[in-house]
Write an enzyme that holds these catalytic residues in place. Sequence first.
Site, mmCIF file in Angstrom:
data_model
loop_
_atom_site.group_PDB
_atom_site.id
_atom_site.type_symbol
_atom_site.label_atom_id
_atom_site.label_comp_id
_atom_site.label_asym_id
_atom_site.label_seq_id
_atom_site.Cartn_x
_atom_site.Cartn_y
_atom_site.Cartn_z
ATOM 1 N N GLU A 272 -12.388 6.436 6.793
ATOM 2 C CA GLU A 272 -11.396 6.865 7.769
ATOM 3 C C GLU A 272 -10.921 8.234 7.314
ATOM 4 O O GLU A 272 -10.974 8.554 6.119
ATOM 5 C CB GLU A 272 -10.226 5.880 7.812
ATOM 6 C CG GLU A 272 -10.614 4.551 8.414
ATOM 7 C CD GLU A 272 -9.408 3.645 8.654
ATOM 8 O OE1 GLU A 272 -9.119 3.379 9.828
ATOM 9 O OE2 GLU A 272 -8.765 3.235 7.680
ATOM 10 N N SER B 234 0.804 -1.226 0.000
ATOM 11 C CA SER B 234 0.000 0.000 0.000
ATOM 12 C C SER B 234 0.839 1.279 0.000
ATOM 13 O O SER B 234 1.593 1.527 -0.932
ATOM 14 C CB SER B 234 -0.959 -0.048 1.183
ATOM 15 O OG SER B 234 -1.883 1.000 1.109
ATOM 16 N N ASP C 72 -6.337 2.284 -2.830
ATOM 17 C CA ASP C 72 -7.545 2.060 -2.028
ATOM 18 C C ASP C 72 -7.857 3.234 -1.092
ATOM 19 O O ASP C 72 -8.781 3.153 -0.285
ATOM 20 C CB ASP C 72 -7.496 0.724 -1.257
ATOM 21 C CG ASP C 72 -6.413 0.669 -0.195
ATOM 22 O OD1 ASP C 72 -5.644 1.632 -0.066
ATOM 23 O OD2 ASP C 72 -6.327 -0.365 0.514
#
Length: 541
Positions: free
Chosen positions: A370, A64, A280
């Site tokens: 988030e 990530s 993402d």
Amino acid sequence: MDSEALKNYSALHPKPAGLTLQYGTAGFRAKAEQLDHVMFRMGLLAVLRSKAVESTIGVMVTASHNPEEDNGVKLVDPLGEMLHPSWEEHATQLANAEEQELQKIITEICQKAAVNQLKDASVFIGRDTRPSSEKLSQSVIDGISVLGGQYHDYGLVTTPQLHYMVCCQNTQGQYGKATLEGYYEKLSKAFMELIKQSPSPGESQRHLKIDCANGIGALKLSEMEPYFPKEVLIHLYNDGTKEKLNHLCGADFVKVHQKPPRGLDMKPNERCCSFDGDADRIVYYYTDATGHFHLIDGDKIATLISIFLKELLAKVGQTLEMAVVQTAYANGSSTRYLEETLKVPVHCVKTGVKHLHHKAQEFDVGVYFEANGHGTVLFSKAAETKIRQLAKEEKDDEKRGAAKVLANMIDLINQTVGDAISDMLVIEAILALKGLTVKQWDAIYTDLPNRLLKVQVADRRVIDTTDAERRAVTPPGLQEKIDALVKKYKLSRAFVRPSGTEDVVRIYAEADTQENADALAHEVSLAVYHLAGGKGAPPQP
């Protein structure tokens, strides 16, 4: 299980002596050169999981937003969700096993999880653009093959695309076609249907600059570009051709440093956004006429989506229950706006996507983000069925129109996981339909000034929290001290929580001014240092 083959293959992927890793929310992450054995063993585990649930399982090779020299791996469960928590323990156990115990531990997992070894296994594999990813995904394939599993290697994909493929496969195509073309077609068709109804934008409103973090997002957006309508003018920066992945760019960098990424020139009031390394997460931002930088984070994205969905649900006239799920890191202004102005229930859960996703599943429409820009919207089966039925059969034009917009929204949103490409298209569609500029979006509410700090401690386990991590239970006296400090400042709150990965305690504080937020964060960090076994010199203001 062919124990001789397992032994021989395992010897090709030896475990470095003394290395222990833990499977967490992000799967395994470490320096790439330490992960070969883990990849092989996650190939083994994916086969066991597939046999246990009699479905296709995904394995994604990515770290990530971590630096380029790191890598990682995470497993994807049948409906595109994260690996079930009970299997996280199996993953940790298998990754840390010594070579001679591998066979024994596989047998134990099969017994504990009632795995029928005679069942077929099917695994989908994807990887990001890191230099180490191709070789590591080959190690995963070795693990799948040695246990006789079938696999399909999608090669280079974003993390959310792999989640999407797994869900399509296991719903027998109900969620969509398990191909990249299927993904591009479904999203672009829904997006075009939505913006057809928008007022024609001025020239400047059509442009969007995207920082792709020098990662996979750039490749996939380029592939998707032919599917976009001519109204969409996207400009890709940090596309991975010149610089290193996530280096001084990407959603995480922009959110943490509150400044634009390297390699993207911004003119005042231009709409810009950043993906992270595996696409993402997404955050938006712009600079105003005075050159001041404005970040639009996950909280403000959730708010924009909530405003839009709430209006549509009201028009459709159905009693569908909508809620927003946040963590303690969500800015107090966003929570206040959602609850008091928009009158939408807000639920706070522990940090970590799996907690947000799980809570959002309790509602007809569950919006979760988030603050870092990872999030999506979940629609219950009943809500989706009702909306699609109204879009086809409702006699009243306004109601039917609103239901059609909602049905296209359902198709545009990747409900399996936060997806930067999908979230970007959702945001672009809403801004177009509501005729909003990025500046008007930002003005919905003003963030309270806040500060994040961390304090090194000897052992992070001395801190235990409750109330979705908003209050400390141990060590004794710490929460009382925080309560007393918070009382000194206006509109203030503060909380502390142990890091999931290292011996540090994370501190969050907000107040009416930046000066007060900084002062409060510093005072709380001193309290943590003195009461929770701080290491090294005391925190300096």
